[in-house]
Design an enzyme around this catalytic site. Structure first.
Site, PDB file in Angstrom:
ATOM      1  N   HIS A  90      59.895  53.287  41.616  1.00 47.12           N
ATOM      2  CA  HIS A  90      60.514  52.721  42.813  1.00 47.12           C
ATOM      3  C   HIS A  90      60.810  51.226  42.697  1.00 47.12           C
ATOM      4  CE1 HIS A  90      59.583  56.615  44.429  1.00 47.12           C
ATOM      5  NE2 HIS A  90      60.002  56.302  45.642  1.00 47.12           N
ATOM      6  N   ASN A 102      54.775  55.083  44.091  1.00 46.57           N
ATOM      7  CA  ASN A 102      55.957  54.254  43.861  1.00 46.57           C
ATOM      8  C   ASN A 102      56.412  54.268  42.413  1.00 46.57           C
ATOM      9  OD1 ASN A 102      56.341  53.333  46.510  1.00 46.57           O
ATOM     10  ND2 ASN A 102      54.595  51.970  46.276  1.00 46.57           N
ATOM     11  N   GLU A 151      61.810  63.058  43.369  1.00 44.10           N
ATOM     12  CA  GLU A 151      60.471  62.828  43.933  1.00 44.10           C
ATOM     13  C   GLU A 151      59.527  63.967  43.533  1.00 44.10           C
ATOM     14  OE1 GLU A 151      59.921  59.940  45.206  1.00 44.10           O
ATOM     15  OE2 GLU A 151      61.580  59.256  46.488  1.00 44.10           O
ATOM     16  N   LYS A 186      50.916  64.586  48.211  1.00 45.21           N
ATOM     17  CA  LYS A 186      51.081  63.353  48.992  1.00 45.21           C
ATOM     18  C   LYS A 186      50.020  63.263  50.085  1.00 45.21           C
ATOM     19  CE  LYS A 186      54.124  60.087  51.055  1.00 45.21           C
ATOM     20  NZ  LYS A 186      55.461  59.619  51.297  1.00 45.21           N
ATOM     21  N   HIS A 205      68.891  57.294  46.845  1.00 47.19           N
ATOM     22  CA  HIS A 205      67.515  56.859  46.580  1.00 47.19           C
ATOM     23  C   HIS A 205      66.914  57.671  45.415  1.00 47.19           C
ATOM     24  CE1 HIS A 205      63.467  55.418  47.317  1.00 47.19           C
ATOM     25  NE2 HIS A 205      63.037  56.667  47.418  1.00 47.19           N
ATOM     26  N   LYS A 245      54.992  56.025  56.449  1.00 49.44           N
ATOM     27  CA  LYS A 245      55.736  54.791  56.150  1.00 49.44           C
ATOM     28  C   LYS A 245      57.063  54.870  56.884  1.00 49.44           C
ATOM     29  CE  LYS A 245      54.073  53.254  51.656  1.00 49.44           C
ATOM     30  NZ  LYS A 245      54.433  53.039  50.245  1.00 49.44           N
ATOM     31  N   GLU A 304      47.907  51.904  51.568  1.00 48.86           N
ATOM     32  CA  GLU A 304      48.266  51.470  50.213  1.00 48.86           C
ATOM     33  C   GLU A 304      47.484  50.242  49.756  1.00 48.86           C
ATOM     34  OE1 GLU A 304      52.391  52.203  49.118  1.00 48.86           O
ATOM     35  OE2 GLU A 304      52.337  50.372  47.925  1.00 48.86           O
ATOM     36  N   HIS A 333      64.341  50.531  43.590  1.00 46.02           N
ATOM     37  CA  HIS A 333      64.739  49.746  44.773  1.00 46.02           C
ATOM     38  C   HIS A 333      65.663  48.595  44.367  1.00 46.02           C
ATOM     39  CE1 HIS A 333      61.151  51.122  47.510  1.00 46.02           C
ATOM     40  NE2 HIS A 333      62.107  52.022  47.414  1.00 46.02           N
ATOM     41  N   ARG A 354      55.322  49.302  72.085  1.00 42.47           N
ATOM     42  CA  ARG A 354      54.170  49.140  71.177  1.00 42.47           C
ATOM     43  C   ARG A 354      53.646  50.447  70.597  1.00 42.47           C
ATOM     44  NH1 ARG A 354      52.544  45.327  75.162  1.00 42.47           N
ATOM     45  NH2 ARG A 354      53.310  43.296  74.561  1.00 42.47           N
ATOM     46  N   ARG A 414      47.624  54.760  46.594  1.00 47.56           N
ATOM     47  CA  ARG A 414      48.910  55.182  47.167  1.00 47.56           C
ATOM     48  C   ARG A 414      50.082  54.537  46.428  1.00 47.56           C
ATOM     49  NH1 ARG A 414      50.943  56.108  53.439  1.00 47.56           N
ATOM     50  NH2 ARG A 414      53.038  56.725  52.809  1.00 47.56           N
TER      51      ARG A 414
HETATM   52  P1  NAD Z   1      69.512  60.679  53.771  1.00 50.20           P
HETATM   53  O1  NAD Z   1      68.627  60.683  54.928  1.00 50.20           O
HETATM   54  O2  NAD Z   1      70.584  59.661  53.707  1.00 50.20           O
HETATM   55  O3  NAD Z   1      70.138  62.130  53.620  1.00 50.20           O
HETATM   56  C1  NAD Z   1      71.056  62.360  52.586  1.00 50.20           C
HETATM   57  C2  NAD Z   1      72.387  62.919  53.136  1.00 50.20           C
HETATM   58  O4  NAD Z   1      72.202  64.301  53.459  1.00 50.20           O
HETATM   59  C3  NAD Z   1      72.873  62.243  54.392  1.00 50.20           C
HETATM   60  O5  NAD Z   1      74.270  62.156  54.348  1.00 50.20           O
HETATM   61  C4  NAD Z   1      72.422  63.220  55.478  1.00 50.20           C
HETATM   62  O6  NAD Z   1      73.190  63.125  56.674  1.00 50.20           O
HETATM   63  C5  NAD Z   1      72.645  64.535  54.793  1.00 50.20           C
HETATM   64  N1  NAD Z   1      71.839  65.653  55.283  1.00 50.20           N
HETATM   65  C6  NAD Z   1      70.622  65.639  55.825  1.00 50.20           C
HETATM   66  N2  NAD Z   1      70.172  66.889  56.002  1.00 50.20           N
HETATM   67  C7  NAD Z   1      71.144  67.710  55.575  1.00 50.20           C
HETATM   68  C8  NAD Z   1      71.287  69.114  55.492  1.00 50.20           C
HETATM   69  N3  NAD Z   1      70.292  69.942  55.815  1.00 50.20           N
HETATM   70  N4  NAD Z   1      72.438  69.630  55.012  1.00 50.20           N
HETATM   71  C9  NAD Z   1      73.440  68.803  54.620  1.00 50.20           C
HETATM   72  N5  NAD Z   1      73.369  67.471  54.633  1.00 50.20           N
HETATM   73  C10 NAD Z   1      72.220  66.930  55.119  1.00 50.20           C
HETATM   74  O7  NAD Z   1      68.679  60.525  52.397  1.00 50.20           O
HETATM   75  P2  NAD Z   1      67.312  61.174  51.900  1.00 50.20           P
HETATM   76  O8  NAD Z   1      67.480  61.350  50.446  1.00 50.20           O
HETATM   77  O9  NAD Z   1      66.905  62.321  52.734  1.00 50.20           O
HETATM   78  O10 NAD Z   1      66.269  60.007  52.169  1.00 50.20           O
HETATM   79  C11 NAD Z   1      66.363  58.786  51.494  1.00 50.20           C
HETATM   80  C12 NAD Z   1      65.663  57.724  52.325  1.00 50.20           C
HETATM   81  O11 NAD Z   1      64.272  58.045  52.426  1.00 50.20           O
HETATM   82  C13 NAD Z   1      65.753  56.346  51.705  1.00 50.20           C
HETATM   83  O12 NAD Z   1      66.085  55.414  52.691  1.00 50.20           O
HETATM   84  C14 NAD Z   1      64.344  56.094  51.193  1.00 50.20           C
HETATM   85  O13 NAD Z   1      64.005  54.747  51.193  1.00 50.20           O
HETATM   86  C15 NAD Z   1      63.521  56.863  52.192  1.00 50.20           C
HETATM   87  N6  NAD Z   1      62.205  57.264  51.702  1.00 50.20           N
HETATM   88  C16 NAD Z   1      61.143  57.001  52.503  1.00 50.20           C
HETATM   89  C17 NAD Z   1      59.873  57.384  52.108  1.00 50.20           C
HETATM   90  C18 NAD Z   1      58.703  57.171  53.029  1.00 50.20           C
HETATM   91  O14 NAD Z   1      57.569  57.385  52.602  1.00 50.20           O
HETATM   92  N7  NAD Z   1      58.929  56.802  54.264  1.00 50.20           N
HETATM   93  C19 NAD Z   1      59.683  58.043  50.879  1.00 50.20           C
HETATM   94  C20 NAD Z   1      60.803  58.302  50.090  1.00 50.20           C
HETATM   95  C21 NAD Z   1      62.063  57.902  50.515  1.00 50.20           C
HETATM   96  N1  GLY Z   2      57.027  57.094  48.972  1.00 49.48           N
HETATM   97  C1  GLY Z   2      55.903  56.231  48.775  1.00 49.48           C
HETATM   98  C2  GLY Z   2      54.825  56.378  49.788  1.00 49.48           C
HETATM   99  O1  GLY Z   2      54.957  57.088  50.764  1.00 49.48           O
HETATM  100  O2  GLY Z   2      53.809  55.770  49.660  1.00 49.48           O
END
Ligand code: NAD
Ligand code: GLY
Length: 365
Positions: free
Chosen positions: A248, A245, A185, A227, A265, A143, A237, A252, A121, A241
């Protein structure tokens, strides 16, 4: 002694710092302050582990540390993968006083945060983002979650980390495509409500693409400050907030339709922002020179500006109907009245959206 800057996400007793600087993964004092119990589970993936796991473990040498190495990629952002973390936590008798450390990009951060939100939890976790996208966006704001085959990020929880440690040195090993994905972003923050920051990104896009250290640090600091401000004002949100998006809802839909991982992404967000601008222009809200200016910056960041050729308007409509901004069947979109003037609105006709999507998909095809 490392030189770093510190920002704060102000959420009362759940407030936490964001540290930004070079070589911070190896800083045991920094992370040590934010670990509550003795046992720490590092969650990372098979690509990141060989590069950064040793430094992370060394920084955590004062704790009892274990590791879960997950498969890499968006296609593994699933409940099955979260279960691999639960398996390890239970096998190793991790109790509620443990801390999870997310070492990787946004996928690892979202999965680990969700595991931390639900294990017994809720346990503590720390974000150590290693991609530009994760450093400017996903590691901040709490998130967490995973994808469902019918919709991106549809299963999740709000769960804030104890701190965010953004080691800017990790960006040196990132591929060019992943760097560009993070720039989407960064551009987004300017396009939402910061025309001055948008101007700065335009003027510095070449420096950012060539990984100029001071340009990247400035972009990360400004993005995180932006942010943090929005999250502090609207953590769950219920209002502003949703501006984060921008791009997005279209993005998405692109990610889900193309198969998770086929469009990064950030690439989907780049094209999605341009679609939001073009739809806004079609409603008479955005001047065409501003739409073009946004498109030029997205293109300069080496990101797509159009939807995938194979995608149809009906697919967009279907996938967008399960967006998290749907309330009582009405989809709110983030649209634009100009660069730096985005709005969250349901003030558009469904037919107008369908017509726009038909023409936008036809141009891309
Ligand atoms: P990812 O985590 O898949 O990383 C991209 C690639 O880079 C992967 O292959 C990873 O292994 C590699 N990698 C990571 N660090 C590295 C480094 N230092 N050197 C070399 N390679 C490296 O993708 P991302 O773009 O980091 O994140 C995208 C994800 O984030 C999506 O799932 C998206 O939905 C999510 N997201 C979440 C929020 C939130 O608020 N929680 C906001 C925006 C995006
Ligand atoms: N990336 C959108 C949010 O964190 O609200």
């Amino acid at each position: 002694m490392n030189v770093f800057s510190t920002l704060k996400v102000d959420l009362g007793e759940r407030s936490y710092p964001i540290y930004i600087g070079a070589n911070l993964i190896a800083d045991s004092t920094l992370i040590g302050k934010h670990i509550s119990g003795r046992k720490v589970m590092i969650v990372t993936n098979e690509f990141v582990a060989p590069i950064y796991l040793d430094a992370m473990r060394a920084a955590l040498a004062d704790f009892e540390t274990d590791v879960v190495v997950l498969p890499d990629g968006e296609s593994h952002k699933t409940l099955n993968t979260v279960n691999l973390i639960f398996d390890k936590l239970l096998e190793q008798r991790f109790d509620r006083n443990c801390t999870l450390v997310a070492l990787g990009g946004g996928v690892i951060g979202d999965i680990t945060g969700f595991a931390a939100a639900s294990y017994q939890r809720g346990v503590n976790f720390v974000q150590v983002p290693t991609t530009l996208l994760a450093q400017v966006d996903s590691s901040v704001g709490g998130k967490t979650g995973v994808n469902h085959r019918l919709g991106k990020n549809m299963i999740g929880a709000f769960h804030q980390p104890r701190c965010v440690i953004a080691d800017t040195k990790t960006l040196s090993t990132l591929s060019d495509a992943e760097l560009s994905a993070g720039l989407a972003e960064v551009i987004k923050y300017g396009a939402i409500d910061s025309p001055d920051f948008f101007n700065w990104v335009e003027a510095n896009i070449d420096a950012l693409k060539s990984r100029d250290a001071s340009a990247l640090s400035y972009a990360i600091e400004q993005s995180c400050a932006h942010k943090a401000r929005i999250v502090a004002a609207d953590e769950r949100e219920s209002g502003q907030r949703a501006l984060l998006n921008l791009g997005h809802t279209f993005g998405h839909a692109i990610e889900t339709a193309s198969g998770y991982g086929n469009w990064l992404h950030g690439q989907a967000v780049g094209a999605g922002m341009c679609m939001a601008a073009r739809f806004s222009e079609s409603l008479g809200w955005m001047r065409s020179d501003e739409t073009q200016r946004l498109g030029a910056l997205v293109r300069a960041a080496n990101l797509p500006t159009n939807p995938p050729e194979a995608m149809r308007a009906s697919q967009f409509m279907e996938l967008m109907s399960v967006d998290k901004k749907v309330r009582d069947g009405v989809l709110k979109l983030v649209l634009m009245r100009g660069i730096g003037q985005s709005v969250v609105t349901a003030d558009y006709e469904r037919d107008a959206l369908m017509q726009f999507l038909e023409s936008d998909c036809a141009v891309a095809a």
